[in-house]
Scaffold this motif. Sequence first.
Motif, mmCIF file in Angstrom:
data_model
loop_
_atom_site.group_PDB
_atom_site.id
_atom_site.type_symbol
_atom_site.label_atom_id
_atom_site.label_comp_id
_atom_site.label_asym_id
_atom_site.label_seq_id
_atom_site.Cartn_x
_atom_site.Cartn_y
_atom_site.Cartn_z
ATOM 1 N N VAL A 239 -23.378 -24.790 27.739
ATOM 2 C CA VAL A 239 -23.626 -24.426 29.138
ATOM 3 C C VAL A 239 -24.148 -25.659 29.880
ATOM 4 C CG1 VAL A 239 -25.048 -22.986 30.662
ATOM 5 C CG2 VAL A 239 -24.162 -22.034 28.528
ATOM 6 N N ASP A 240 -23.684 -25.824 31.099
ATOM 7 C CA ASP A 240 -24.254 -26.841 31.985
ATOM 8 C C ASP A 240 -25.542 -26.231 32.553
ATOM 9 O OD1 ASP A 240 -24.961 -28.361 34.176
ATOM 10 O OD2 ASP A 240 -22.900 -28.676 34.855
ATOM 11 N N ASP A 241 -26.667 -26.611 31.967
ATOM 12 C CA ASP A 241 -27.930 -25.946 32.308
ATOM 13 C C ASP A 241 -28.322 -26.144 33.777
ATOM 14 O OD1 ASP A 241 -28.177 -24.924 29.778
ATOM 15 O OD2 ASP A 241 -29.674 -26.360 29.085
ATOM 16 N N ALA A 242 -27.988 -27.302 34.337
ATOM 17 C CA ALA A 242 -28.326 -27.543 35.750
ATOM 18 C C ALA A 242 -27.528 -26.589 36.634
ATOM 19 C CB ALA A 242 -28.031 -28.993 36.127
ATOM 20 N N ALA A 243 -26.234 -26.450 36.326
ATOM 21 C CA ALA A 243 -25.385 -25.536 37.120
ATOM 22 C C ALA A 243 -25.853 -24.095 36.947
ATOM 23 C CB ALA A 243 -23.925 -25.682 36.691
ATOM 24 N N LEU A 244 -26.295 -23.748 35.743
ATOM 25 C CA LEU A 244 -26.777 -22.386 35.502
ATOM 26 C C LEU A 244 -28.057 -22.123 36.295
ATOM 27 C CD1 LEU A 244 -26.728 -19.644 34.092
ATOM 28 C CD2 LEU A 244 -27.895 -20.707 32.138
ATOM 29 N N ALA A 245 -28.958 -23.090 36.275
ATOM 30 C CA ALA A 245 -30.208 -22.910 37.035
ATOM 31 C C ALA A 245 -29.900 -22.689 38.515
ATOM 32 C CB ALA A 245 -31.131 -24.112 36.827
ATOM 33 N N ASP A 246 -28.930 -23.447 39.052
ATOM 34 C CA ASP A 246 -28.536 -23.257 40.461
ATOM 35 C C ASP A 246 -28.012 -21.845 40.688
ATOM 36 O OD1 ASP A 246 -29.181 -25.800 41.118
ATOM 37 O OD2 ASP A 246 -27.114 -26.574 41.172
ATOM 38 N N ALA A 247 -27.128 -21.402 39.769
ATOM 39 C CA ALA A 247 -26.504 -20.078 39.944
ATOM 40 C C ALA A 247 -27.558 -18.972 39.857
ATOM 41 C CB ALA A 247 -25.424 -19.873 38.886
ATOM 42 N N LEU A 248 -28.548 -19.156 38.987
ATOM 43 C CA LEU A 248 -29.606 -18.143 38.858
ATOM 44 C C LEU A 248 -30.493 -18.138 40.105
ATOM 45 C CD1 LEU A 248 -30.555 -18.781 35.132
ATOM 46 C CD2 LEU A 248 -29.607 -16.644 36.032
#
Length: 329
Positions: A239-248
């Motif tokens: 998972v791209d953790d930065a992109a996930l944090a943005d989506a959350l």
Amino acid sequence: MQKILVARSIFPDVIDRLKQYFDVDWNEGDVLPADELKRRLADKDGALTAGDMIDAGVLAAAPRLRVVSNMAVGYNNFDMAAFNAANVLGTNTPDVLNESTADFGWALMMAAARRIAEAEHWLRAGHWQKWSYDGFLGSDLYGSTLGVIGMGRIGQALARRAQGFDMRVIYHNRSRVAPQIEAELNAEYVSKQDLLRRADHVVLVLPYTKDNHHTIGAPELALMKPSATLTNIARGGIVDDAALADALRDRRIASAGLDVFEGEPQLHPALLDVPNVVLTPHIASATEATRRAMANLAADNLIAGLGVGPRAGQPPNPINPDVLGKARS
Ligand code: GLV
């Protein structure tokens, strides 16, 4: 006696087992930095690791090393091309952790869907004044669609659990599983895009490879339902953790459950700032029984791989069996 390094702290009775066969150098302390790992491996015939990076440089610094036994099913910390070039055997610990890991994946998924960690933090912080009809509304598992990416043994164990929750199971994998397994699990093979669009709960259980890097990034997250959850019990980097944090943060998906992270034990700082994510420190296989089984299996692999003990020369879980019996190069 052959010499081994046990690079991590493990159960002392497993060390005692290893001492029956080997001269054991045991690192009970912090994770060894690469230089120290090389230095400690310089005169060793074997090693027991748990996520320590073993690449061409480490193998070159350890000319006697013939077997490296990883106490994990995933072995993305081994550069297998370098292992093959040097005729070094790598082993891992599959199967013994399937059910515990699937249980934990289920727990994380439920915690994300029902906002358990978020609600608990809120309660501990003293915010609970009254019951409220719309407090911490989450989403149901029961009757929903589970999307499993990576239908190996752990993925299949998750799909079996889904039957008890009356869930529809869709999955994506490098290749389709056998028709009788699909039938038993009542699981439908779909493209990754289809899965992301349709699933209410997406769980990642695929091994980390270069090709799987950022299997879930911004474009994939954009396909998911705003009400969906994402659970990662596979590996950091999938998972791209930065992109996930943005989506959350932007509520483009509802919530996530994460046991593994890019660059762990460091976490992307943005993940610590979003409330709708459950974070655990890589413990999916962490039950007493399973971690003992993994440690003993890792010891079995090392003992047999180094040609001693009751299964001498026949380690149970060789990753690259072609090198067995070949001289170290
Ligand atoms: C744990 O992450 C494992 O690969 O066993």
